[in-house]
Motif scaffolding. Structure first.
Motif, PDB file in Angstrom:
ATOM      1  N   ILE A  49     -72.335 -62.535  -6.257  1.00 17.38           N
ATOM      2  CA  ILE A  49     -73.285 -63.171  -7.162  1.00 17.38           C
ATOM      3  C   ILE A  49     -74.619 -63.345  -6.444  1.00 17.38           C
ATOM      4  CG2 ILE A  49     -73.804 -65.264  -8.489  1.00 17.38           C
ATOM      5  CD1 ILE A  49     -70.775 -65.623  -8.828  1.00 17.38           C
ATOM      6  N   LEU A  51     -78.802 -64.685  -7.110  1.00 15.95           N
ATOM      7  CA  LEU A  51     -79.686 -65.468  -7.954  1.00 15.95           C
ATOM      8  C   LEU A  51     -81.121 -64.959  -7.805  1.00 15.95           C
ATOM      9  CD1 LEU A  51     -78.270 -68.962  -6.929  1.00 15.95           C
ATOM     10  CD2 LEU A  51     -77.564 -67.554  -8.887  1.00 15.95           C
ATOM     11  N   HIS A 184     -76.269 -58.162 -15.486  1.00 15.09           N
ATOM     12  CA  HIS A 184     -77.446 -59.009 -15.283  1.00 15.09           C
ATOM     13  C   HIS A 184     -77.410 -60.100 -16.348  1.00 15.09           C
ATOM     14  CE1 HIS A 184     -81.689 -59.437 -13.644  1.00 15.09           C
ATOM     15  NE2 HIS A 184     -81.501 -60.461 -14.471  1.00 15.09           N
ATOM     16  N   LEU A 185     -77.389 -61.351 -15.915  1.00 20.12           N
ATOM     17  CA  LEU A 185     -77.273 -62.498 -16.806  1.00 20.12           C
ATOM     18  C   LEU A 185     -78.642 -63.175 -16.952  1.00 20.12           C
ATOM     19  CD1 LEU A 185     -74.356 -61.858 -15.870  1.00 20.12           C
ATOM     20  CD2 LEU A 185     -73.908 -64.324 -15.864  1.00 20.12           C
ATOM     21  N   THR A 295     -77.568 -69.523 -17.401  1.00 13.97           N
ATOM     22  CA  THR A 295     -76.883 -68.360 -16.832  1.00 13.97           C
ATOM     23  C   THR A 295     -75.701 -68.796 -15.966  1.00 13.97           C
ATOM     24  OG1 THR A 295     -78.464 -68.317 -14.995  1.00 13.97           O
ATOM     25  CG2 THR A 295     -78.887 -66.841 -16.825  1.00 13.97           C
ATOM     26  N   VAL A 296     -75.882 -69.891 -15.233  1.00 15.94           N
ATOM     27  CA  VAL A 296     -74.799 -70.396 -14.374  1.00 15.94           C
ATOM     28  C   VAL A 296     -73.669 -70.950 -15.239  1.00 15.94           C
ATOM     29  CG1 VAL A 296     -74.220 -71.979 -12.496  1.00 15.94           C
ATOM     30  CG2 VAL A 296     -76.480 -70.916 -12.570  1.00 15.94           C
ATOM     31  N   LEU A 299     -71.913 -68.006 -16.630  1.00 15.86           N
ATOM     32  CA  LEU A 299     -71.087 -67.399 -15.584  1.00 15.86           C
ATOM     33  C   LEU A 299     -69.727 -68.089 -15.513  1.00 15.86           C
ATOM     34  CD1 LEU A 299     -70.939 -65.547 -12.933  1.00 15.86           C
ATOM     35  CD2 LEU A 299     -71.639 -67.621 -11.725  1.00 15.86           C
ATOM     36  N   LEU A 316     -78.090 -63.185 -11.611  1.00 15.49           N
ATOM     37  CA  LEU A 316     -78.438 -64.207 -12.576  1.00 15.49           C
ATOM     38  C   LEU A 316     -79.930 -64.510 -12.448  1.00 15.49           C
ATOM     39  CD1 LEU A 316     -75.325 -64.565 -12.078  1.00 15.49           C
ATOM     40  CD2 LEU A 316     -75.674 -67.010 -12.499  1.00 15.49           C
ATOM     41  N   THR A 317     -80.671 -64.361 -13.527  1.00 15.71           N
ATOM     42  CA  THR A 317     -82.075 -64.759 -13.508  1.00 15.71           C
ATOM     43  C   THR A 317     -82.174 -66.262 -13.709  1.00 15.71           C
ATOM     44  OG1 THR A 317     -82.948 -62.647 -14.302  1.00 15.71           O
ATOM     45  CG2 THR A 317     -84.310 -64.572 -14.673  1.00 15.71           C
TER      46      THR A 317
END
Length: 352
Positions: A49, A51, A184-185, A295-296, A299, A316-317
């Motif tokens: 993962i 960030l 990509h989140l 996003t978290v 996830l 994750l953006t």
């Protein structure tokens, strides 16, 4: 090592600029891609993962990527003023870049729905700030009408140059990772970011810079989920003010990005967002605004549902810095404890 020159100069070959374009930059971009092993452990993720911390842009959000291109192109056409509707981050970015360019900025924000950090930025940069007694979607309708009739340039994400700048986030992820991620989140509010990232990945793929393409996964707040619910939300509600939008301007392109990438859009509740917000700060030492934590939260939800293959690489953006919304941070964390100025009293509180 050469100095970073801002996203336009770094990715000029992929952007709609010429030698005649006056470049307005605050040296945005080049934000860190941070490995998150403790987050992976906390969410039981058997995958890599990363960030993408967009809160480290000059005005504290990803909006600066698009704004450098939008303001530069506005200046190229002779514009002397820009206008936008905003839930906060766009207004801060537009005000800063307009100040940098020496032109005026007018911003409309929903009354009572913009975090203090963002409002203070727009004000200090000299923008004319109007609070509309309504929501973001109503504000956007008004500024679009004004931009059509008067000599001001609209710099919301309906401005095509905004998305052109924002796609550079995908370029950076590929350059930093050495490849495209598997997934990509992205948080989804006005839906420009998920659209822009997918555009960036496709352009890098076509240029032979990467061999793979990611699946794009977006997250809306449950109380502001028009794309997920396939209907306009007249009164969106969420603690994550940056994605509190009921009728996204980039709705159609976001659906295309989701379909083309074999991705999807899901929802997360405010409770899940705030839990993820605290988790990110506690486990990784990264302070981002609540919308980023979508996003978290997503996830965690999707790992439990088994949606990601073990061994996958996920990016994750995180869209904006936590200092944008200090009130939510104080409400979500333990309050400071007052003690008398004595060592024994301090030790009693510390449990040492």
């Amino acid at each position: 090592m050469k100095a970073w020159r801002g996203v336009i100069e770094e990715y000029r070959d992929f952007l709609p600029v010429t030698d005649k374009t006056p470049i307005v930059t605050l040296f945005e971009g080049n934000t860190p891609l941070v490995p998150a092993p403790r987050l992976a452990e906390a969410t039981d993720a058997r995958m890599q993962i990363y960030l993408k911390c967009e809160g480290f842009n000059p005005t504290g959000s990803f909006k600066d990527r698009g704004m450098t291109v939008a303001i530069s192109k506005a200046l190229e056409t002779g514009s002397r003023a820009v206008i936008c509707a905003s839930t906060g981050n766009t207004s801060a970015s537009a005000a800063a870049f307009a100040a940098r360019a020496g032109i005026r900025a007018f911003v409309m924000v929903p009354k009572g729905a913009v975090a203090l950090g963002k409002l203070s930025q727009a004000a200090i940069h000299g923008a004319k700030v109007l609070m509309v007694d309504g929501n973001f979607d109503q504000a956007l309708t008004i500024v679009r009408q004004i931009a059509e009739r008067y000599p001001v340039t609209l710099v919301n994400s309906v401005n095509p140059f905004r998305l052109e700048g924002q796609k550079t986030g995908a370029f950076e992820v590929c350059d930093q990772l050495g490849r495209a991620p598997d997934y990509h989140l992205v948080p989804v509010g006005n839906a420009g970011n998920i659209t822009a990232y997918w555009r960036g990945y496709r352009e890098y793929h076509r240029a032979g810079r990467v061999k793979e393409l990611p699946r794009m996964v977006g997250f809306q707040a449950a109380g502001a989920a028009p794309i997920y619910e396939n209907r306009v939300i007249q009164e969106p509600r969420t603690v994550a003010t940056a994605i509190k939008i009921g009728n996204p301007a980039s709705w159609g392109p976001a659906l295309e990005a989701m379909k083309d990438s074999r991705g999807w859009i899901d929802i997360v509740t405010d409770e899940e967002i705030l839990r993820a917000y605290r988790l990110l700060a506690h486990e990784e030492g990264i302070f981002m605004e609540p919308a980023s934590a979508a996003t978290v939260a997503g996830l965690s939800k999707l790992i439990k549902a088994g949606r990601f293959e073990p061994g996958s690489t996920l990016v994750l953006t995180l869209t904006g810095h936590g200092l944008k919304d200090p009130d939510t941070a104080l409400e979500s964390a333990s309050r400071p404890t007052t003690v008398p100025p004595r060592v024994d009293a301090v030790l009693a509180q510390l449990g040492l």
